[in-house]
Scaffold this motif. Structure first.
Motif, PDB file in Angstrom:
ATOM      1  N   GLY A 193       1.167  -0.349   7.489  1.00  0.00           N
ATOM      2  CA  GLY A 193       1.027  -1.045   8.769  1.00  0.00           C
ATOM      3  C   GLY A 193       0.979  -0.092   9.948  1.00  0.00           C
ATOM      4  N   GLU A 194       1.232   1.187   9.721  1.00  0.00           N
ATOM      5  CA  GLU A 194       1.208   2.173  10.795  1.00  0.00           C
ATOM      6  C   GLU A 194      -0.110   2.924  10.882  1.00  0.00           C
ATOM      7  N   THR A 195      -0.740   3.192   9.714  1.00  0.00           N
ATOM      8  CA  THR A 195      -1.935   4.044   9.722  1.00  0.00           C
ATOM      9  C   THR A 195      -3.160   3.430   9.070  1.00  0.00           C
ATOM     10  N   GLY A 196      -2.991   2.358   8.296  1.00  0.00           N
ATOM     11  CA  GLY A 196      -4.116   1.776   7.572  1.00  0.00           C
ATOM     12  C   GLY A 196      -4.399   2.450   6.250  1.00  0.00           C
ATOM     13  N   ARG A 197      -3.546   3.380   5.841  1.00  0.00           N
ATOM     14  CA  ARG A 197      -3.688   4.086   4.561  1.00  0.00           C
ATOM     15  C   ARG A 197      -3.513   3.091   3.415  1.00  0.00           C
ATOM     16  N   VAL A 198      -4.373   3.178   2.395  1.00  0.00           N
ATOM     17  CA  VAL A 198      -4.261   2.347   1.198  1.00  0.00           C
ATOM     18  C   VAL A 198      -3.912   3.268   0.031  1.00  0.00           C
ATOM     19  N   THR A 199      -2.851   2.885  -0.702  1.00  0.00           N
ATOM     20  CA  THR A 199      -2.374   3.715  -1.803  1.00  0.00           C
ATOM     21  C   THR A 199      -2.170   2.851  -3.041  1.00  0.00           C
ATOM     22  N   ARG A 200      -2.601   3.380  -4.178  1.00  0.00           N
ATOM     23  CA  ARG A 200      -2.392   2.715  -5.459  1.00  0.00           C
ATOM     24  C   ARG A 200      -1.456   3.594  -6.297  1.00  0.00           C
ATOM     25  N   PHE A 201      -0.387   2.969  -6.813  1.00  0.00           N
ATOM     26  CA  PHE A 201       0.634   3.667  -7.592  1.00  0.00           C
ATOM     27  C   PHE A 201       0.601   3.147  -9.028  1.00  0.00           C
ATOM     28  N   CYS A 260     -10.148  -5.523  -1.410  1.00  0.00           N
ATOM     29  CA  CYS A 260      -9.722  -6.461  -0.359  1.00  0.00           C
ATOM     30  C   CYS A 260      -8.705  -5.825   0.587  1.00  0.00           C
ATOM     31  N   VAL A 261      -7.760  -5.060   0.036  1.00  0.00           N
ATOM     32  CA  VAL A 261      -6.777  -4.376   0.875  1.00  0.00           C
ATOM     33  C   VAL A 261      -7.469  -3.353   1.778  1.00  0.00           C
ATOM     34  N   GLU A 262      -8.435  -2.624   1.229  1.00  0.00           N
ATOM     35  CA  GLU A 262      -9.206  -1.688   2.048  1.00  0.00           C
ATOM     36  C   GLU A 262      -9.971  -2.418   3.146  1.00  0.00           C
ATOM     37  N   SER A 263     -10.510  -3.587   2.835  1.00  0.00           N
ATOM     38  CA  SER A 263     -11.238  -4.376   3.836  1.00  0.00           C
ATOM     39  C   SER A 263     -10.317  -4.822   4.960  1.00  0.00           C
ATOM     40  N   GLY A 275       4.266   6.068 -11.635  1.00  0.00           N
ATOM     41  CA  GLY A 275       4.860   7.137 -10.845  1.00  0.00           C
ATOM     42  C   GLY A 275       3.875   8.109 -10.235  1.00  0.00           C
ATOM     43  N   GLU A 276       2.604   7.897 -10.436  1.00  0.00           N
ATOM     44  CA  GLU A 276       1.547   8.719  -9.836  1.00  0.00           C
ATOM     45  C   GLU A 276       0.852   7.870  -8.772  1.00  0.00           C
ATOM     46  N   TYR A 277       0.175   8.519  -7.840  1.00  0.00           N
ATOM     47  CA  TYR A 277      -0.504   7.726  -6.815  1.00  0.00           C
ATOM     48  C   TYR A 277      -1.807   8.378  -6.363  1.00  0.00           C
ATOM     49  N   ALA A 278      -2.693   7.494  -5.883  1.00  0.00           N
ATOM     50  CA  ALA A 278      -3.949   7.917  -5.255  1.00  0.00           C
ATOM     51  C   ALA A 278      -3.976   7.233  -3.902  1.00  0.00           C
ATOM     52  N   SER A 279      -4.199   8.005  -2.867  1.00  0.00           N
ATOM     53  CA  SER A 279      -4.100   7.482  -1.512  1.00  0.00           C
ATOM     54  C   SER A 279      -5.348   7.805  -0.710  1.00  0.00           C
ATOM     55  N   CYS A 280      -5.760   6.856   0.117  1.00  0.00           N
ATOM     56  CA  CYS A 280      -6.916   7.062   0.991  1.00  0.00           C
ATOM     57  C   CYS A 280      -6.548   6.703   2.422  1.00  0.00           C
ATOM     58  N   GLN A 281      -6.754   7.642   3.308  1.00  0.00           N
ATOM     59  CA  GLN A 281      -6.606   7.354   4.732  1.00  0.00           C
ATOM     60  C   GLN A 281      -7.692   6.370   5.133  1.00  0.00           C
TER      61      GLN A 281
END
Length: 187
Positions: free
Chosen positions: A158-166, A26-29, A169-175
């Motif tokens: 809110g600046e780039t539309g990047r979605v990140t899951r943390f 949903c966040v990606e959408s 302490g680790e993260y996976a991010s998608c532009q």
């Protein structure tokens, strides 16, 4: 369950994994639907979602004034109503949205407090690794993901539309471009 304790690992529990997938989708959408990311002086939708296993967040969260999740429109996470409500919240409200592992969404949006010195990453034996692109929302989400009762945090920039899951302490991010290229998040 962890091998050496009776601690339940919600992040590996199938219904919670499905909840995380639904929220992330949903966040990606929301990111993909917004089409003005390149417009100067236009702020895009932003979200900060915290999925918790505990019963109270009072210890590390403060209410953010009148910023509320509209529970009359969406009380629990389901794809359609959550997406519609998240889209509105992302453009009009500030603060973190708290969701419990059963999918219940708390009405009050919050500001997450910094992790105290005696509970920071040093107590976990590692330094927190912030990326250069991280703003305050993302750094807070990374730190918050280290809390014992936090399963995961998810942000939408809110600046780039990047979605990140943390998580822990680790993260996976998608532009945003990567999300679109993979065909993810589209309703």
């Amino acid at each position: 369950m962890c091998e050496d304790s009776l601690t339940f690992r919600y992040a590996n529990h199938p219904p919670v994994e499905e909840l995380i997938r639904t929220v992330t989708d949903c966040v990606e959408s929301v990111s993909l639907e917004f089409d003005q990311w390149e417009t100067t002086y236009v702020q895009g939708p932003g979200l900060y979602i915290v999925l918790v296993a505990g019963t109270s967040i009072d210890e590390y969260a403060d209410p953010i004034g009148s910023n509320r999740w509209p529970v009359e429109e969406c009380t629990v996470v389901d794809h359609e109503s959550f997406f519609e409500t998240a889209r509105t919240v992302a453009l009009n409200r500030d603060g973190a949205v708290i969701i419990t592992v059963d999918g219940t969404i708390h009405e009050q949006m919050v500001r997450l407090k910094d992790i105290p010195e005696d509970h920071d990453a040093a107590s976990r034996g590692r330094a927190i690794a912030y990326a250069d692109w991280m703003g305050a929302r993302h750094m807070s989400a990374l730190e918050t993901s280290l809390r014992d009762d936090v399963v995961t945090t998810i942000t939408l920039s809110g600046e780039t539309g990047r979605v990140t899951r943390f998580t822990d302490g680790e993260y996976a991010s998608c532009q945003r471009e990567e999300i679109a290229a993979e065909g993810r998040g589209e309703d």
